[in-house]
Design a protein around this motif. Structure first.
Motif, PDB file in Angstrom:
ATOM      1  N   UNK A   5       0.672  -1.136   0.023  1.00 54.47           N
ATOM      2  CA  UNK A   5      -0.191   0.220   0.137  1.00 54.47           C
ATOM      3  C   UNK A   5       1.030   1.478  -0.137  1.00 54.47           C
ATOM      4  N   UNK A   6       0.422   1.850  -0.905  1.00 57.92           N
ATOM      5  CA  UNK A   6       1.534   3.221  -1.258  1.00 57.92           C
ATOM      6  C   UNK A   6       1.722   4.535  -0.182  1.00 57.92           C
ATOM      7  N   UNK A   7       0.178   4.479   0.368  1.00 62.15           N
ATOM      8  CA  UNK A   7      -0.179   5.185   0.662  1.00 62.15           C
ATOM      9  C   UNK A   7       0.129   6.418   2.117  1.00 62.15           C
ATOM     10  N   UNK A   8       0.930   4.894   2.713  1.00 60.01           N
ATOM     11  CA  UNK A   8       1.573   4.930   4.274  1.00 60.01           C
ATOM     12  C   UNK A   8       2.861   4.418   4.293  1.00 60.01           C
ATOM     13  N   UNK A   9       3.897   5.480   4.892  1.00 63.82           N
ATOM     14  CA  UNK A   9       4.913   4.894   5.104  1.00 63.82           C
ATOM     15  C   UNK A   9       5.729   4.221   6.609  1.00 63.82           C
ATOM     16  N   UNK A  10       4.468   3.861   7.045  1.00 68.13           N
ATOM     17  CA  UNK A  10       4.752   2.975   8.389  1.00 68.13           C
ATOM     18  C   UNK A  10       3.686   2.431   8.693  1.00 68.13           C
ATOM     19  N   UNK A  11       3.346   0.731   8.937  1.00 68.24           N
ATOM     20  CA  UNK A  11       2.459  -0.066   9.257  1.00 68.24           C
ATOM     21  C   UNK A  11       2.488  -0.533  10.677  1.00 68.24           C
ATOM     22  N   UNK A  12       1.690  -0.213  12.009  1.00 73.03           N
ATOM     23  CA  UNK A  12       1.944  -0.766  12.926  1.00 73.03           C
ATOM     24  C   UNK A  12       0.683  -1.474  13.270  1.00 73.03           C
ATOM     25  N   UNK A  13       0.786  -2.759  14.668  1.00 68.04           N
ATOM     26  CA  UNK A  13      -0.787  -3.481  14.844  1.00 68.04           C
ATOM     27  C   UNK A  13      -0.440  -3.235  15.703  1.00 68.04           C
ATOM     28  N   UNK A  15      -2.060  -6.353  18.972  1.00 71.15           N
ATOM     29  CA  UNK A  15      -2.987  -7.490  18.921  1.00 71.15           C
ATOM     30  C   UNK A  15      -3.266  -7.184  20.637  1.00 71.15           C
ATOM     31  N   UNK A  16      -5.036  -6.600  20.678  1.00 67.89           N
ATOM     32  CA  UNK A  16      -5.079  -6.623  22.325  1.00 67.89           C
ATOM     33  C   UNK A  16      -6.301  -7.439  22.146  1.00 67.89           C
ATOM     34  N   UNK A  17      -5.127  -8.904  23.342  1.00 70.13           N
ATOM     35  CA  UNK A  17      -5.816  -9.586  23.688  1.00 70.13           C
ATOM     36  C   UNK A  17      -6.121  -9.694  25.455  1.00 70.13           C
ATOM     37  N   UNK A  18      -6.973 -11.025  25.093  1.00 69.62           N
ATOM     38  CA  UNK A  18      -7.530 -11.275  26.844  1.00 69.62           C
ATOM     39  C   UNK A  18      -6.136 -10.935  27.795  1.00 69.62           C
ATOM     40  N   UNK A  19      -5.072 -11.661  27.800  1.00 74.64           N
ATOM     41  CA  UNK A  19      -4.165 -11.728  28.764  1.00 74.64           C
ATOM     42  C   UNK A  19      -3.249 -10.881  28.607  1.00 74.64           C
ATOM     43  N   UNK A  20      -2.800 -10.410  27.063  1.00 78.76           N
ATOM     44  CA  UNK A  20      -1.805  -9.716  26.886  1.00 78.76           C
ATOM     45  C   UNK A  20      -1.455  -9.016  25.599  1.00 78.76           C
ATOM     46  N   UNK A  21      -1.253  -7.694  25.795  1.00 74.77           N
ATOM     47  CA  UNK A  21      -0.989  -7.108  24.248  1.00 74.77           C
ATOM     48  C   UNK A  21      -0.405  -6.464  24.642  1.00 74.77           C
ATOM     49  N   UNK A  22       0.211  -6.075  22.941  1.00 72.57           N
ATOM     50  CA  UNK A  22       1.406  -4.811  22.644  1.00 72.57           C
ATOM     51  C   UNK A  22       1.732  -4.883  21.300  1.00 72.57           C
ATOM     52  N   UNK A  23       2.983  -4.457  20.130  1.00 69.94           N
ATOM     53  CA  UNK A  23       2.235  -3.731  19.429  1.00 69.94           C
ATOM     54  C   UNK A  23       3.580  -4.535  18.400  1.00 69.94           C
ATOM     55  N   UNK A  24       3.483  -4.560  17.078  1.00 75.35           N
ATOM     56  CA  UNK A  24       5.026  -4.658  16.540  1.00 75.35           C
ATOM     57  C   UNK A  24       4.746  -3.653  14.947  1.00 75.35           C
ATOM     58  N   UNK A  25       5.442  -3.290  14.373  1.00 74.53           N
ATOM     59  CA  UNK A  25       5.745  -2.461  13.419  1.00 74.53           C
ATOM     60  C   UNK A  25       6.094  -2.578  12.294  1.00 74.53           C
ATOM     61  N   UNK A  33      11.296  -6.136   8.615  1.00 67.03           N
ATOM     62  CA  UNK A  33      12.333  -5.950   9.611  1.00 67.03           C
ATOM     63  C   UNK A  33      10.918  -5.558  10.112  1.00 67.03           C
ATOM     64  N   UNK A  34      10.086  -6.422  11.145  1.00 66.22           N
ATOM     65  CA  UNK A  34       9.192  -6.184  11.740  1.00 66.22           C
ATOM     66  C   UNK A  34      10.015  -5.722  13.540  1.00 66.22           C
ATOM     67  N   UNK A  35       9.753  -4.597  13.989  1.00 62.56           N
ATOM     68  CA  UNK A  35      10.124  -4.699  15.277  1.00 62.56           C
ATOM     69  C   UNK A  35       8.918  -4.849  16.733  1.00 62.56           C
TER      70      UNK A  35
END
Length: 445
Positions: A5-13, A15-25, A33-35
């Motif tokens: 998708x050319x419209x965005x320079x960065x994607x961040x996801x 993960x809203x979990x039941x027990x734990x939540x976090x993100x990657x980008x 090169x996902x951090x």
């Protein structure tokens, strides 16, 4: 392969979990090169995890205070000084969306003491925190902040595929209220994300070409639910859904609940409730220690299994029970099966296994009903991801009960969904077709 998708320079996801939540980008120019966040610390025992507990604390004024370990620790310190009255601590509230059919703005979620607040408010606060944490961490890096603005970000929010359309729309509205622009936001089904990630990295699953042109199953075992899904990787590297995801409340949370329920049966409901209400810090420590210990328990484990408890819990038992532990153990026919020493309890492996077997057995039986369908008879490979899939007992049971299938668990299975969601955000057409249910015209009232 699908184009980026050319419209965005960065994607961040997120993960809203039941027990734990976090993100990657990852950035558009370096998509693989996902951090992930460098680690969430419990601030006490040196425990560092790649996700934070899905736990939110509100002040007596109904304002957001903190999230994750910070929320647990703050509430614990308040409780220790008997200053927690009026504060609200919400834990594992995502399960509300699995159980509620008719969502609206009056739908409530309860905190650990049974106090209710509007669910939309709590979910919005949690998502807003994750966004703020990400933005703060990324934009404070000078090499990034100089060329990136929030308009350049695509947000992806993971949701269980087994949720109703209403629950998915609820999450979207909460995300928009949290400040994620609707045009920049996509929802990603968790098992789809898992399969995208697993089949993006050949070294995690061997010869990835074996998955091309044949159906395979994904089991996403999280804290709250098991999400089960069947799809096929096409020659153009996109995915075709073959079976609409199903599942149930068979995640790792069920094992924790069985452990606490068993302790309550042994020590008494009064003792356990006092321990939870008056010594919250020690109660959370007990659950954290159990979380770590349960991952190493396997079907081959024999003898006594030791878990760290709190001396305060045993003191509460002495103060509130008319009997002693030795007598209760004997009267419960647990001689030789349960031992207490200092701040540890040792439980026979046969008892510990029962805490696992209920949710895992139900999940495996459900999997078997899917595999018995004539149109899915060619499914030979099963990918297993999610935090609960890190349990050795889960590995053992799947391999024992599904001997005719090839079970594969990738490296870092608890991060497969959030990493795959980043790839989904980068390649919006990677899922070429789905089995679609009718979607109602939904809006929160």
């Amino acid at each position: 392969m699908s184009s980026h998708d050319p419209k965005f320079k960065l994607v961040v996801a997120f993960d809203f979990g039941t027990t734990y939540s976090g993100y990657a980008f990852s950035f558009r120019d370096f998509p693989l090169h996902i951090k992930t966040n460098c680690g969430w610390s419990d601030g006490a025992d040196g425990l560092v995890t790649m996700k934070a507990p899905t736990c939110l604390l509100m002040t007596p004024e109904d304002e957001f205070h903190s999230f994750g370990y910070e929320a647990e620790n703050k509430y614990s310190s308040l409780a220790a000084e008997d200053k927690h009255r009026g504060w609200l601590l919400f834990r594992r509230f995502k399960m509300l969306l699995h159980n509620t059919e008719h969502l609206n703005r009056k739908t409530t979620v309860t905190d650990i003491n049974g106090v209710s607040r509007p669910a939309i408010k709590i979910f919005t606060m949690a998502i807003r925190y994750l966004k703020h944490h990400f933005i703060t961490n990324v934009f404070q890096q000078p090499e990034i902040g100089t060329f990136l603005s929030e308009r350049d970000i695509k947000y992806v929010l993971t949701v269980p595929a087994i949720w109703s359309s209403n629950s998915k729309h609820f999450m979207r509205e909460a995300a928009v209220e949290a400040g994620l622009e609707d045009r920049q936001l996509k929802l990603c089904l968790e098992p789809e994300a898992a399969s995208i990630w697993c089949l993006s990295i050949t070294k995690s699953i061997g010869n990835v070409e074996h998955f091309t042109g044949v159906p395979f199953m994904v089991i996403d075992l999280g804290g709250g639910t098991a999400d089960i899904y069947v799809n096929e990787k096409k020659d153009d590297h996109t995915f075709k859904e073959l079976y609409k995801a199903g599942g149930g409340p068979w995640g790792g949370k069920a094992v924790d609940e069985n452990f606490v329920k068993w302790l309550m049966g042994l020590l008494g409901e009064t003792v356990m409730n006092k321990f939870k209400e008056e010594h919250m810090c020690e109660y959370f420590d007990m659950l954290r220690n159990f979380e770590m210990a349960k991952r190493s328990f396997s079907a081959d484990t024999t003898g006594l299994v030791s878990f760290k408890l709190s001396k305060i819990l045993l003191q509460l038992f002495d103060e509130n029970s008319d009997s002693d532990l030795r007598t209760i153990i004997s009267e419960s026919n647990l001689d030789g099966f349960v031992e207490f020493k200092d701040d540890h309890i040792s439980v026979d492996s046969s008892i510990v296994a029962t805490w696992f077997l209920e949710p895992i057995s139900q999940m495996i039986e459900y999997v078997k009903t899917i595999l018995a369908r004539p149109d899915l008879s060619k499914v030979e490979n099963i990918l297993v991801v999610g935090g609960f899939s890190e349990s050795k007992f889960v590995h053992d049971e799947l391999n024992e009960k599904l001997k005719d299938k090839t079970i594969t668990i990738p490296q870092d299975p608890g991060l497969a969904v959030v990493r795959g969601a980043v790839r989904f955000g980068q390649l919006p057409t990677i899922v070429s077709s789905r089995v679609v249910k009718a979607v109602p015209n939904f809006k929160l009232q």
